[in-house]
Design an enzyme around this catalytic site. Structure first.
Site, PDB file in Angstrom:
ATOM      1  N   HIS A 163      61.752  43.768  64.879  1.00 26.61           N
ATOM      2  CA  HIS A 163      60.694  44.733  65.485  1.00 26.61           C
ATOM      3  C   HIS A 163      61.619  45.606  66.742  1.00 26.61           C
ATOM      4  O   HIS A 163      61.705  46.847  66.921  1.00 26.61           O
ATOM      5  CB  HIS A 163      59.633  43.927  66.360  1.00 26.61           C
ATOM      6  CG  HIS A 163      58.436  44.875  66.943  1.00 26.61           C
ATOM      7  ND1 HIS A 163      58.854  45.472  68.276  1.00 26.61           N
ATOM      8  CD2 HIS A 163      57.367  45.406  66.707  1.00 26.61           C
ATOM      9  CE1 HIS A 163      57.794  46.192  68.543  1.00 26.61           C
ATOM     10  NE2 HIS A 163      56.810  46.008  67.523  1.00 26.61           N
ATOM     11  N   GLU A 182      62.310  49.465  67.002  1.00 27.75           N
ATOM     12  CA  GLU A 182      62.072  50.100  68.388  1.00 27.75           C
ATOM     13  C   GLU A 182      62.907  49.625  69.479  1.00 27.75           C
ATOM     14  O   GLU A 182      62.429  49.652  70.653  1.00 27.75           O
ATOM     15  CB  GLU A 182      60.808  50.347  69.010  1.00 27.75           C
ATOM     16  CG  GLU A 182      60.014  48.857  68.791  1.00 27.75           C
ATOM     17  CD  GLU A 182      58.284  49.150  69.017  1.00 27.75           C
ATOM     18  OE1 GLU A 182      57.975  48.791  70.212  1.00 27.75           O
ATOM     19  OE2 GLU A 182      57.783  49.477  68.107  1.00 27.75           O
ATOM     20  N   HIS A 197      54.489  47.776  60.467  1.00 27.68           N
ATOM     21  CA  HIS A 197      55.964  48.040  60.640  1.00 27.68           C
ATOM     22  C   HIS A 197      56.425  48.200  59.125  1.00 27.68           C
ATOM     23  O   HIS A 197      57.368  49.115  58.880  1.00 27.68           O
ATOM     24  CB  HIS A 197      56.668  47.464  61.450  1.00 27.68           C
ATOM     25  CG  HIS A 197      56.243  47.724  63.247  1.00 27.68           C
ATOM     26  ND1 HIS A 197      56.264  49.109  63.513  1.00 27.68           N
ATOM     27  CD2 HIS A 197      55.768  46.951  64.178  1.00 27.68           C
ATOM     28  CE1 HIS A 197      55.689  49.019  64.848  1.00 27.68           C
ATOM     29  NE2 HIS A 197      55.440  47.840  65.282  1.00 27.68           N
TER      30      HIS A 197
HETATM   31  C1  SHN Z   1      54.116  45.482  73.741  1.00 31.42           C
HETATM   32  C2  SHN Z   1      53.996  46.281  72.658  1.00 31.42           C
HETATM   33  C3  SHN Z   1      55.016  47.452  73.159  1.00 31.42           C
HETATM   34  C4  SHN Z   1      55.137  48.168  71.942  1.00 31.42           C
HETATM   35  O1  SHN Z   1      55.672  47.956  70.911  1.00 31.42           O
HETATM   36  O2  SHN Z   1      54.713  49.382  71.786  1.00 31.42           O
HETATM   37  C5  SHN Z   1      54.493  45.424  71.384  1.00 31.42           C
HETATM   38  C6  SHN Z   1      55.531  44.611  71.330  1.00 31.42           C
HETATM   39  C7  SHN Z   1      56.382  43.715  70.253  1.00 31.42           C
HETATM   40  N1  SHN Z   1      55.681  43.621  69.326  1.00 31.42           N
HETATM   41  C8  SHN Z   1      56.367  42.965  68.421  1.00 31.42           C
HETATM   42  C9  SHN Z   1      55.990  42.573  67.170  1.00 31.42           C
HETATM   43  C10 SHN Z   1      55.292  42.983  66.215  1.00 31.42           C
HETATM   44  N2  SHN Z   1      54.364  44.172  66.527  1.00 31.42           N
HETATM   45  C11 SHN Z   1      53.529  44.233  65.245  1.00 31.42           C
HETATM   46  C12 SHN Z   1      52.787  45.237  65.575  1.00 31.42           C
HETATM   47  C13 SHN Z   1      52.155  46.281  66.056  1.00 31.42           C
HETATM   48  N3  SHN Z   1      52.533  46.089  67.703  1.00 31.42           N
HETATM   49  C14 SHN Z   1      51.797  47.019  68.364  1.00 31.42           C
HETATM   50  C15 SHN Z   1      51.990  47.038  69.840  1.00 31.42           C
HETATM   51  C16 SHN Z   1      52.865  46.571  70.661  1.00 31.42           C
HETATM   52  N4  SHN Z   1      53.925  45.821  70.584  1.00 31.42           N
HETATM   53  C17 SHN Z   1      52.679  46.560  72.320  1.00 31.42           C
HETATM   54  C18 SHN Z   1      51.689  45.546  72.623  1.00 31.42           C
HETATM   55  C19 SHN Z   1      50.062  46.065  72.469  1.00 31.42           C
HETATM   56  C20 SHN Z   1      49.358  44.875  72.199  1.00 31.42           C
HETATM   57  O3  SHN Z   1      49.321  43.734  73.324  1.00 31.42           O
HETATM   58  O4  SHN Z   1      48.460  44.827  71.601  1.00 31.42           O
HETATM   59  C21 SHN Z   1      50.856  47.784  67.589  1.00 31.42           C
HETATM   60  C22 SHN Z   1      49.551  47.370  68.027  1.00 31.42           C
HETATM   61  C23 SHN Z   1      50.796  49.157  67.760  1.00 31.42           C
HETATM   62  C24 SHN Z   1      52.179  49.845  67.149  1.00 31.42           C
HETATM   63  O5  SHN Z   1      53.229  49.230  67.274  1.00 31.42           O
HETATM   64  O6  SHN Z   1      52.181  51.020  66.949  1.00 31.42           O
HETATM   65  C25 SHN Z   1      51.184  47.454  65.889  1.00 31.42           C
HETATM   66  C26 SHN Z   1      49.745  46.594  65.550  1.00 31.42           C
HETATM   67  C27 SHN Z   1      49.897  46.796  63.997  1.00 31.42           C
HETATM   68  C28 SHN Z   1      48.387  46.336  63.360  1.00 31.42           C
HETATM   69  O7  SHN Z   1      47.358  47.004  63.475  1.00 31.42           O
HETATM   70  O8  SHN Z   1      48.449  45.188  62.670  1.00 31.42           O
HETATM   71  C29 SHN Z   1      54.026  43.385  64.454  1.00 31.42           C
HETATM   72  C30 SHN Z   1      53.412  43.403  63.073  1.00 31.42           C
HETATM   73  C31 SHN Z   1      53.259  44.425  62.022  1.00 31.42           C
HETATM   74  O9  SHN Z   1      54.408  45.096  61.900  1.00 31.42           O
HETATM   75  O10 SHN Z   1      52.285  44.833  61.729  1.00 31.42           O
HETATM   76  C32 SHN Z   1      55.197  42.832  64.927  1.00 31.42           C
HETATM   77  C33 SHN Z   1      55.886  41.602  64.330  1.00 31.42           C
HETATM   78  C34 SHN Z   1      55.130  40.055  64.779  1.00 31.42           C
HETATM   79  C35 SHN Z   1      55.862  39.261  63.977  1.00 31.42           C
HETATM   80  O11 SHN Z   1      56.807  39.059  63.692  1.00 31.42           O
HETATM   81  O12 SHN Z   1      54.839  38.115  63.733  1.00 31.42           O
HETATM   82  C36 SHN Z   1      57.525  42.400  69.197  1.00 31.42           C
HETATM   83  C37 SHN Z   1      58.490  41.224  68.761  1.00 31.42           C
HETATM   84  C38 SHN Z   1      57.778  39.922  68.854  1.00 31.42           C
HETATM   85  C39 SHN Z   1      58.324  38.866  68.215  1.00 31.42           C
HETATM   86  O13 SHN Z   1      58.233  38.765  67.000  1.00 31.42           O
HETATM   87  O14 SHN Z   1      59.217  38.042  68.950  1.00 31.42           O
HETATM   88  C40 SHN Z   1      57.417  43.126  70.490  1.00 31.42           C
HETATM   89  C41 SHN Z   1      58.335  42.935  71.820  1.00 31.42           C
HETATM   90  C42 SHN Z   1      58.521  41.758  72.400  1.00 31.42           C
HETATM   91  O15 SHN Z   1      58.025  40.749  72.338  1.00 31.42           O
HETATM   92  O16 SHN Z   1      59.446  41.692  73.201  1.00 31.42           O
HETATM   93 CO    CO Z   2      55.459  47.950  67.325  1.00 36.79          CO
HETATM   94 FE   FE2 Z   3      54.561  45.236  68.652  1.00 35.65          FE
END
Ligand code: SHN
Ligand code: CO
Ligand code: FE2
Length: 291
Positions: free
Chosen positions: A174, A204, A236
């Protein structure tokens, strides 16, 4: 007579203390809360179900509950009529339901922003009046050196048969603005001990695909196997990694002349990877006396 009275009061007191103690013991209620980022993609269920199955087999006598850290994901699911708790909601309910000890296991990949937020929530619940007495948080997938070694071993077992001098495996993490983004290039170093044909990029964070393309070329790679470095093959993986849009990694790699293949499998679908989270969970369960 006075003496007998004193003695019986004394024994009554002891009995009372013992009864209170036994009563307290019987009241202990210990549980496990599994916390993932969450996903709105039904296809990702297999990954969460696999974790649930493995944890249940490891702790058959302990109640296991789930929570998602992503507010956006919970909102999307709520619109579909599926209510998933946030970590705070889940812990509040467990307090109300009489749990005294809760092991909270992070199912995140890195100790980043999502994990930090969860840690703060868990800490806030410790010592809450009339709430849960003790909560502990288990480390995410990548935490200590040992975790990275174990994960590199597990992934190499899964992918080594696909490697050859012209084929690379590119993991899509991610990425994060958090200082723990360093775990992605850090973990790539561990993978490189297994083979030079492994690469780790992020959607990202650092490195992006742009930084990896020249390395693929200078290594003489012709074919790239794309696979998520996330617990689930969700949004993603399906769009940014393997989608047919202009900006996906697949499209960009093909534009640059590489053949591509997609392994649409989340990390939590591999039992060997789930085993690393389970080790972290076992460590905190031991501290809390959960068996
Ligand atoms: C803070 C934020 C900032 C930002 O990214 O903008 C953020 C941060 C981080 N995300 C991480 C992981 C993943 N994010 C997703 C998916 C999504 N992430 C989104 C938003 C956001 N993600 C913002 C918070 C918004 C909120 O609080 O809701 C969505 C809603 C919108 C979008 O991304 O467009 C979209 C939903 C898709 C849907 O509808 O399902 C998936 C799964 C996937 O790909 O589907 C995984 C793998 C998870 C896994 O591995 O289990 C990690 C690494 C964490 C780790 O694994 O350690 C970090 C960074 C960290 O923690 O430091
Ligand atoms: Co994301
Ligand atoms: Fe995310």
């Amino acid at each position: 007579m006075r003496r007998i009275l004193h003695l019986s009061i004394f024994f009554l007191l002891i009995l009372n203390v013992q009864m209170t103690y036994a009563h307290k013991k019987a009241e202990d209620k210990k549980g496990i809360l599994l916390v993932t980022f969450g996903s709105s993609y039904p296809e990702t269920r297999v990954a969460f179900e696999n974790i649930d199955k493995i944890v249940k087999a490891e702790f058959p006598n302990v109640e296991i509950r789930w929570a998602y850290t992503s507010k956006i994901v919970r909102k999307i699911l709520k619109k579909r009529g599926e209510n998933i708790d946030s970590p705070a909601e889940a812990l509040a309910k467990m307090g109300e339901d009489g749990f005294t000890h809760v092991a909270v296991q992070s199912l995140h990949i890195i100790p980043g922003e999502e994990y930090d937020n969860l840690k703060h929530t868990v800490e806030a619940f410790n010592g809450m009046p009339k709430g849960i007495k003790v909560t502990e948080i288990g480390a995410p997938l990548l935490f200590l050196d040992h975790d990275q070694m174990q994960l590199a071993d597990a992934l190499h077992q899964q992918f080594k048969s696909k490697l050859n001098s012209k084929t690379a495996v590119l993991f899509m993490g991610h990425g994060s603005h958090h200082q723990s983004n360093i775990y992605y290039p850090g973990f790539e170093y561990y993978l490189k001990q297994k083979s030079d044909q492994y690469f780790v990029g992020t959607v990202e964070g650092f490195p992006l695909l742009d930084a990896i393309l020249p390395q693929l070329k200078s290594n003489g790679i012709k074919k790239v196997i794309l696979t998520p470095f996330m617990s689930v093959a969700g949004d993603h993986a399906r769009n940014d990694m393997a989608g047919n849009e202009e900006d996906s990694w697949k499209t960009n790699l093909e534009k640059e002349g590489f053949k591509t293949e997609v392994a649409m499998i989340g990390l939590a679908e591999y039992d060997s990877v789930v085993g690393i989270w389970v080790e972290h969970l076992k460590a905190i369960c031991q501290e809390l006396g959960i068996r």
